[in-house]
Design a protein around this motif. Sequence first.
Motif, PDB file in Angstrom:
ATOM      1  N   ILE A 415      63.852  62.908  88.171  1.00  0.00           N
ATOM      2  CA  ILE A 415      63.870  63.845  88.822  1.00  0.00           C
ATOM      3  C   ILE A 415      64.580  64.406  89.932  1.00  0.00           C
ATOM      4  N   SER A 416      64.145  63.537  91.353  1.00  0.00           N
ATOM      5  CA  SER A 416      64.930  63.480  92.191  1.00  0.00           C
ATOM      6  C   SER A 416      66.365  63.686  92.264  1.00  0.00           C
ATOM      7  N   SER A 417      66.610  62.768  91.222  1.00  0.00           N
ATOM      8  CA  SER A 417      68.338  62.632  91.504  1.00  0.00           C
ATOM      9  C   SER A 417      68.899  61.651  92.506  1.00  0.00           C
ATOM     10  N   ASN A 418      68.035  60.460  92.665  1.00  0.00           N
ATOM     11  CA  ASN A 418      67.879  59.983  94.004  1.00  0.00           C
ATOM     12  C   ASN A 418      69.596  58.538  93.643  1.00  0.00           C
ATOM     13  N   THR A 419      70.787  58.713  94.164  1.00  0.00           N
ATOM     14  CA  THR A 419      71.956  57.573  93.689  1.00  0.00           C
ATOM     15  C   THR A 419      71.378  56.415  93.975  1.00  0.00           C
ATOM     16  N   ASP A 420      70.190  56.791  94.790  1.00  0.00           N
ATOM     17  CA  ASP A 420      70.263  54.729  95.722  1.00  0.00           C
ATOM     18  C   ASP A 420      68.742  54.184  94.783  1.00  0.00           C
ATOM     19  N   THR A 421      68.564  55.065  93.462  1.00  0.00           N
ATOM     20  CA  THR A 421      67.048  53.846  93.026  1.00  0.00           C
ATOM     21  C   THR A 421      67.302  52.677  93.009  1.00  0.00           C
ATOM     22  N   TYR A 422      67.918  52.155  92.714  1.00  0.00           N
ATOM     23  CA  TYR A 422      68.465  50.263  92.411  1.00  0.00           C
ATOM     24  C   TYR A 422      69.371  49.689  93.628  1.00  0.00           C
ATOM     25  N   TRP A 423      69.739  50.607  94.404  1.00  0.00           N
ATOM     26  CA  TRP A 423      69.757  50.093  96.026  1.00  0.00           C
ATOM     27  C   TRP A 423      68.946  48.578  96.426  1.00  0.00           C
ATOM     28  N   SER A 424      67.524  49.866  96.597  1.00  0.00           N
ATOM     29  CA  SER A 424      66.648  50.085  96.944  1.00  0.00           C
ATOM     30  C   SER A 424      64.994  49.690  96.916  1.00  0.00           C
ATOM     31  N   THR A 425      64.655  48.680  95.978  1.00  0.00           N
ATOM     32  CA  THR A 425      63.664  48.740  94.775  1.00  0.00           C
ATOM     33  C   THR A 425      62.665  48.098  95.213  1.00  0.00           C
ATOM     34  N   TYR A 426      61.123  48.529  95.486  1.00  0.00           N
ATOM     35  CA  TYR A 426      60.148  48.018  95.752  1.00  0.00           C
ATOM     36  C   TYR A 426      59.627  47.448  94.391  1.00  0.00           C
ATOM     37  N   MET A 427      58.371  46.030  95.142  1.00  0.00           N
ATOM     38  CA  MET A 427      57.774  45.843  94.012  1.00  0.00           C
ATOM     39  C   MET A 427      57.118  44.857  94.533  1.00  0.00           C
ATOM     40  N   TYR A 428      55.720  44.507  94.103  1.00  0.00           N
ATOM     41  CA  TYR A 428      54.977  43.659  94.940  1.00  0.00           C
ATOM     42  C   TYR A 428      54.131  42.785  93.375  1.00  0.00           C
ATOM     43  N   ASP A 445      66.584  61.246 100.538  1.00  0.00           N
ATOM     44  CA  ASP A 445      67.382  62.437 101.466  1.00  0.00           C
ATOM     45  C   ASP A 445      68.095  62.557 100.825  1.00  0.00           C
ATOM     46  N   LEU A 446      68.725  61.895  99.742  1.00  0.00           N
ATOM     47  CA  LEU A 446      70.404  62.145  99.374  1.00  0.00           C
ATOM     48  C   LEU A 446      69.925  62.336  98.108  1.00  0.00           C
ATOM     49  N   GLY A 447      68.711  62.976  97.483  1.00  0.00           N
ATOM     50  CA  GLY A 447      67.673  63.618  96.111  1.00  0.00           C
ATOM     51  C   GLY A 447      68.332  65.053  96.411  1.00  0.00           C
ATOM     52  N   PHE A 448      67.645  65.103  94.972  1.00  0.00           N
ATOM     53  CA  PHE A 448      67.641  67.095  94.761  1.00  0.00           C
ATOM     54  C   PHE A 448      69.144  67.090  94.629  1.00  0.00           C
ATOM     55  N   ASP A 449      69.936  66.833  94.088  1.00  0.00           N
ATOM     56  CA  ASP A 449      71.582  67.103  94.498  1.00  0.00           C
ATOM     57  C   ASP A 449      72.434  67.298  95.187  1.00  0.00           C
ATOM     58  N   ASN A 450      72.061  66.511  96.512  1.00  0.00           N
ATOM     59  CA  ASN A 450      72.843  66.073  97.804  1.00  0.00           C
ATOM     60  C   ASN A 450      73.675  64.944  97.987  1.00  0.00           C
ATOM     61  N   ASP A 451      74.269  64.573  97.025  1.00  0.00           N
ATOM     62  CA  ASP A 451      75.119  63.558  97.043  1.00  0.00           C
ATOM     63  C   ASP A 451      76.139  63.308  96.632  1.00  0.00           C
ATOM     64  N   GLY A 452      77.160  63.507  97.171  1.00  0.00           N
ATOM     65  CA  GLY A 452      78.716  63.710  96.403  1.00  0.00           C
ATOM     66  C   GLY A 452      78.976  63.065  95.334  1.00  0.00           C
ATOM     67  N   THR A 454      77.739  61.635  93.611  1.00  0.00           N
ATOM     68  CA  THR A 454      77.188  62.127  91.791  1.00  0.00           C
ATOM     69  C   THR A 454      76.562  64.390  91.684  1.00  0.00           C
ATOM     70  N   TYR A 455      77.442  64.821  92.665  1.00  0.00           N
ATOM     71  CA  TYR A 455      76.686  66.284  92.262  1.00  0.00           C
ATOM     72  C   TYR A 455      78.199  66.786  91.486  1.00  0.00           C
ATOM     73  N   PRO A 456      78.251  67.573  90.256  1.00  0.00           N
ATOM     74  CA  PRO A 456      76.447  67.360  90.554  1.00  0.00           C
ATOM     75  C   PRO A 456      75.697  66.916  89.149  1.00  0.00           C
ATOM     76  N   VAL A 457      74.748  66.662  89.142  1.00  0.00           N
ATOM     77  CA  VAL A 457      73.735  65.684  88.433  1.00  0.00           C
ATOM     78  C   VAL A 457      73.650  66.504  87.348  1.00  0.00           C
ATOM     79  N   THR A 458      73.405  67.818  87.610  1.00  0.00           N
ATOM     80  CA  THR A 458      73.383  68.776  85.736  1.00  0.00           C
ATOM     81  C   THR A 458      74.250  68.825  85.197  1.00  0.00           C
ATOM     82  N   GLN A 459      75.644  68.216  85.662  1.00  0.00           N
ATOM     83  CA  GLN A 459      76.934  68.301  84.906  1.00  0.00           C
ATOM     84  C   GLN A 459      76.869  66.245  84.531  1.00  0.00           C
TER      85      GLN A 459
END
Length: 628
Positions: A415-428, A445-452, A454-459
């Motif tokens: 929902i935050s459209s984080n392109t790098d979700t699985y570039w860095s994923t914390y677990m414990y 900081d690149l979320g919410f459609d702020n990343d060229g 994947t922009y525009p994520v809604t498309q």
Amino acid sequence: MKEIIATALALISLSATAHEKLTGTVIGTTDCVDYTTGQKTTTVNTAANAFDGNPDTFFATYDRSYTWAGLDLGTKHVITKVGWMPRNDATNGERRVQLAVFEGANSPDFLDAVPIYIVPERGTLGQMEYAEVNCSRGFRYVRYIGPSDARCNVAEVEFYGTEGEGDDSHLYQLTNLPTVVISTQNFEAPYDKENEIAGRAKIISEGGTKILDAEMGVRERGNGSRQFPKKPWRIKFSKKQNVLDAPAKAKKWTLLNNYGDKTLMRNKLAFDIARQFNMEYVPYCTFVDVVLNGEYKGTYQLCDQVEVNPGRVEIDEMEPTDISGEALTGGYFIEADAYAYSEISWFKTASWEIPFTIKSPDDDAITSEQSAYIKNYLDDVENRLRYKSASDLVNGYRAIFDVKSFAKHMLVNEISSNTDTYWSTYMYKKRGDKLVYTGPIWDIDLGFDNDGRTYPVTQTAATQYLWRTRQGSFANNMYEFVNRVFYTDYQTENDVLEVWREACNKADGLSVEWFNKKVDEYAAMLNQSQKLNFTRWDILNTRVHENPVARGSYEAEVQHVKDYFKVRLPQLDKIIGYDRDKEQGGIEDIFTDAPADDTWYNLQGIALPGRPTLPGIYINAGKKVVIK
């Protein structure tokens, strides 16, 4: 009556002397520039020129930043007014005073310095300008620090006030946000991730009525974010500190620069969304203004250091002696990390060779037994995910991997459209608990459609998850891991729907209205600070980092986030199979006249013993009822 008269006379006396012009011994940066030769000098354009009363002379330093002119007043004075005049330079003079900072201190090294005023606007050539100072502390040493890259060019500087110790009843904040002041020994600025610069940090808050002042070290932090001119930092206090309203008492704190996030709020919004999903740990985060060695640096987010600590990742902190039995089972804090290869303590899983950094135990404390244990455990998760049926609760990966926390993490990032979700994923992994959990979320900081990319994520992801498009970034083979959890395991779809429903169906749950309210709240909170920030960093008309578009104004950047969410939320409802109208239809206001013995149900249809008292959504008389 005599006491009243005495008080009145004292106030009259104070008023008469409050704006007395102060004098003292001139102090300041000694290396100056001779503009006729371009060479370094200690005799031309010196700090004394700033206090000579002559508008035709000026102070100009050889170094371009962190330079200053001031006075040793001999004794403490409460400063009530400051004045300044720009160098008479038609090309640059007026801008060279904008964002200059006035400070006061009682130590000649200025480690205890606090700001007393920041100049918000450009100056006027040939004209002294003045500002009232609202700071109750008395100072022996006062100074004017030029803004970045200005050589401290100033024609005149003046300080006014009255002699006295003063007190700390009211200090100065740059804006309505808390002010973080970092002062280092020898005015040395942090320059890398390894070397910590010693000094003091002061955090002024609650309208200037509260201050935290403690010894600390500061260094740069982050990976890609360190490449920007506005640097991110990590503060490490010498002792654990309670910082503002944060839940953790800790030594380490981060200052996120959010250089490419022109709303300055994307991380905080994502953390709020994570709380809607009841993620076990969500980092603390608040907006602040930052001053480093007297130089204004901009709007930052003061956040938890993501680490094992009470109030943060709450798992057992292992000792070197924890090498057998239940003690060896946890806690471990790890990160699927594309940068793991540059870390000290890391491993690759056996089959997919996914790189993991071991965040805790620490590099200098972890034992070979502990390192082997957590590697073998992740190997086991991977092997079970690859080869065994998820429905086999005894042998399948679900027996040792918590799918719901993984689903929550995925949905917050989607929902935050984080392109790098699985570039860095914390677990414990907790001690005595067989499950590996996923979280916290971080770096949006690149979320919410702020990343060229994947922009525009809604498309680009209109009918599927963003990660599924493979346009995002993944630590090696992390895509295979994620794909198997969500598409090989037939049960996961139900888990996703369940955690999504829980986040949306509760009172004031995840919705466009809820999100817009948060955005508007933060935009109002940031209004004063963002104006200073984008004066310091003039990038609203420039694409920086991965910005797909430069929208030209702060208001336009904020509106884009709202417009994105308005479209993306219904898209995810459809992808997940959640009918918002059906699920949330028929919700009524709370019944004020319902009898106490009415039959009430929770959303699972279980009858309750009486009228509920806790906030939430319930069923009464066949309708959903919100109790606030």
